[in-house]
Design a protein around this motif. Structure first.
Motif, mmCIF file in Angstrom:
data_model
loop_
_atom_site.group_PDB
_atom_site.id
_atom_site.type_symbol
_atom_site.label_atom_id
_atom_site.label_comp_id
_atom_site.label_asym_id
_atom_site.label_seq_id
_atom_site.Cartn_x
_atom_site.Cartn_y
_atom_site.Cartn_z
ATOM 1 N N VAL A 132 34.237 -10.020 -19.706
ATOM 2 C CA VAL A 132 35.138 -8.888 -19.521
ATOM 3 C C VAL A 132 35.479 -8.356 -20.900
ATOM 4 O O VAL A 132 36.109 -9.069 -21.709
ATOM 5 C CB VAL A 132 36.419 -9.292 -18.758
ATOM 6 N N VAL A 133 35.073 -7.135 -21.200
ATOM 7 C CA VAL A 133 35.300 -6.556 -22.521
ATOM 8 C C VAL A 133 35.795 -5.125 -22.351
ATOM 9 O O VAL A 133 35.663 -4.509 -21.287
ATOM 10 C CB VAL A 133 33.997 -6.549 -23.358
ATOM 11 N N LEU A 134 36.375 -4.608 -23.430
ATOM 12 C CA LEU A 134 36.804 -3.215 -23.443
ATOM 13 C C LEU A 134 35.607 -2.294 -23.619
ATOM 14 O O LEU A 134 34.610 -2.665 -24.263
ATOM 15 C CB LEU A 134 37.811 -2.968 -24.564
ATOM 16 N N SER A 135 35.721 -1.102 -23.074
ATOM 17 C CA SER A 135 34.670 -0.109 -23.266
ATOM 18 C C SER A 135 34.721 0.412 -24.702
ATOM 19 O O SER A 135 35.733 0.253 -25.389
ATOM 20 C CB SER A 135 34.864 1.050 -22.289
ATOM 21 N N PRO A 136 33.647 1.004 -25.198
ATOM 22 C CA PRO A 136 33.650 1.515 -26.575
ATOM 23 C C PRO A 136 34.771 2.499 -26.866
ATOM 24 O O PRO A 136 35.289 2.536 -27.987
ATOM 25 C CB PRO A 136 32.269 2.176 -26.697
ATOM 26 N N ASP A 137 35.175 3.283 -25.882
ATOM 27 C CA ASP A 137 36.260 4.238 -26.126
ATOM 28 C C ASP A 137 37.634 3.657 -25.805
ATOM 29 O O ASP A 137 38.647 4.350 -25.901
ATOM 30 C CB ASP A 137 36.031 5.508 -25.309
ATOM 31 N N HIS A 138 37.684 2.384 -25.409
ATOM 32 C CA HIS A 138 38.925 1.658 -25.134
ATOM 33 C C HIS A 138 39.723 2.262 -23.971
ATOM 34 O O HIS A 138 40.919 2.008 -23.855
ATOM 35 C CB HIS A 138 39.815 1.619 -26.384
#
Length: 538
Positions: A84-90
């Motif tokens: 589970v990670v943040l997207s590049p644009d957060h």
């Protein structure tokens, strides 16, 4: 050639050199080779058995945990979230998950994912089991043919799963009221469907709702079916009095929709999937007749229209033939007067509606202008009337008033203006005002002065009568009393006058008897008038 002396012991044999084999395999290497082969086979098998890897984008990572959060389809585990990670644009959270190999055919372009957690929506409670087991990702398989590996997760679970029998329709309304996703839909007070989604229209003037009606009730949705808000308690105060309408206890608490088809259109075709309908505020508004021909006219009133509202009926002798569309104000710069133009929608078909079998015939006459002039010439007028004394609601009544002032219709105006007469209360007020105006013209002060003088003269006359006439009147009354006393004395039974009168009456009786005897004799002997009375013969 002599051999050197051998100093070794005669008991030790001589070594003999043996040629070494170049490709001889030692047994010690057999175990590692077997292990490598097994490992390679396991690796190949793992690759061959590995399922697809997908990514799902969510607005938040609430309830997601790498290595623990499961993906379930029909409550069966088919995968696990690996990261589970943040997207590049957060702006979102991307969850990577590995699914079972046999789940690859479930990943189509319209497959849906959402996080299952405890929710209360539209009167339903879901995800209670996750309080103990933890959140998981739910899955609903679509019906598309194209595959897909990246998805956008839903923020709320879908109300209707793919494959449930029924049909979806679209409703257009002014506002949502107390509705929400999952709010029930009723047909004859039976829950038959739910609201699946809603959105504000692009122009901001309304909302669009998608509703799903379960089979077999979807067959009752016809081309002319009417949908309306059945939320809460509908209390209406109008010209018909007080009305209270409710659908069910669920609708009172959480809201809902209801639908019905007018009886005269119940045999129409079933509505197609995705057909669009209008959403009305009340059942009365929804089930109201939808006329094909609508004419617009204006009634210009000079009296107060307080109590008249948009939607009020236009009545002709108890039959609703139209409704109020708008209410305005007008100032006439020529007469310097204000008036209240009331625009109405008039339905001419209601004058030709069938009361038995047969279809509607449209207008009464082919030329509505000629007919309108003829009706107005014979006294057709509009009038404000009180529909309900409790609520004070007004409506527009149309009827014939033969004594109304002459009027005409200007057909060049848009919309044409029909003549009016004052309402009943206004007529009474006008009559009272006219009476008061006439009373104001009466010279009550002069009349009062004359009456005062007359009373003074009457008082002087009474005083004169008391001083002059009354004494003479008293003397006259005394003389009259004396005369009456004398007459009373004379008329006593034992008075001389009475005795003389009795004797005279007796003599008159004897005389009458003699005349009667003579008449009888002459009737028997008429010759006696010439010869005389004859002697009796012995």
């Amino acid at each position: 050639m002599s051999r050197p002396p051998d100093n070794r012991s005669p008991d030790i044999p001589d070594a003999v050199a043996v040629p070494r084999k170049r490709w001889r395999m030692q047994l010690v290497w057999l175990v590692p080779i077997v292990a490598v082969l097994i490992g390679g086979w396991l690796a190949v098998k793992a690759v061959l058995d590995k399922g697809p890897t997908i990514t799902i984008s969510f607005a938040t990572g609430e309830g997601l945990e790498a290595g623990k959060t499961k993906i379930k389809f029909k409550n069966v585990d088919i995968g696990t979230v690996t990261s589970v990670v943040l997207s590049p644009d957060h702006r979102s959270v991307i969850a990577r998950a590995e699914l079972a190999k046999d789940a690859s055919r479930l990943l189509v372009s319209d497959t849906r994912f959402w996080v299952v957690r405890p929710r209360i929506s539209g009167g339903t409670v879901s995800g209670i089991g996750t309080l103990l087991s933890g959140s998981f990702i739910g899955m609903d398989v679509g019906t598309a043919k194209t595959s897909r590996s990246d998805f956008v997760g839903l923020e709320t679970p879908p109300v209707i799963a793919t494959g449930v029998p029924g049909r979806e329709f679209i409703l257009k309304g002014d506002d949502m009221g107390s509705l929400d996703v999952g709010s029930p839909i009723f047909f004859r007070r039976l829950q038959v469907g739910q609201i699946t989604s809603y959105a504000l229209d692009g122009n901001g003037k309304g909302v669009t709702m998608h509703v799903f009606v379960n089979a077999p009730y979807d067959k009752y949705v016809k081309d002319d079916t009417r949908f309306w808000h059945a939320s809460g308690i509908d209390v209406a105060l109008d010209t018909n009095g007080v009305k209270v309408n409710t659908e069910s206890l669920v609708a009172i608490l959480i809201g809902g929709l209801a639908f019905q088809t007018p009886e005269e259109n119940a045999d129409k075709n079933e509505a197609a999937v995705g057909e669009e309908f209008s959403l009305f505020r009340t059942r009365d508004e929804a089930m109201k007749r939808h006329d094909r021909i609508v004419d617009k006219y204006v009634f210009d009133f000079t009296e107060s229209v307080r109590g008249l509202s948009v939607g009020a009926p236009v009545d002709f002798r108890g039959i609703v033939v139209g409704e109020v569309a708008a209410i305005y104000t007008r100032f006439d710069p020529v007469t310097k007067q204000f008036s209240i133009p009331v625009e109405i929608r008039f339905y001419p078909e209601r004058f030709t509606s069938r009361y038995k079998g047969g279809e509607k015939r449209g207008r009464i006459a082919a030329d509505p202008h000629q007919l309108g002039d003829w009706l107005v010439a014979r006294g057709l007028r509009g009038q404000l009337k009180t529909g309900n004394l409790l609520t004070g609601q007004l409506y527009v009544g149309i009827d014939f008033f033969p004594n109304a002032p002459k009027a005409t219709i200007d057909w060049n105006a848009n919309p044409p203006e029909l003549p009016t007469v004052p309402g009943g209360l206004q007529s009474l007020q006008d009559s009272v005002s006219a009476l008061i105006a006439r009373l104001n013209k009466i010279p009550f002060e002069g009349i009062g002065n004359n009456a005062k003088q007359t009373l003074q003269d009457a008082d002087a006359l009474l005083k004169r009568l008391d001083s002059e006439v009354v004494p003479q009147a008293r003397s006259t009354l005394a003389a009259a009393q004396a005369a009456l006393n004398s007459a009373n004395t004379a008329l006593q039974p034992d008075s001389p006058l009475t005795q003389s009168t009795a004797d005279t009456m007796r003599e008159l009786a004897r005389t009458a008897a003699a005349f009667r005897t003579l008449a009888d004799y002459l009737e028997r002997h008429p010759e006696a008038l010439i010869r005389g009375k004859s002697e009796d013969k012995k």
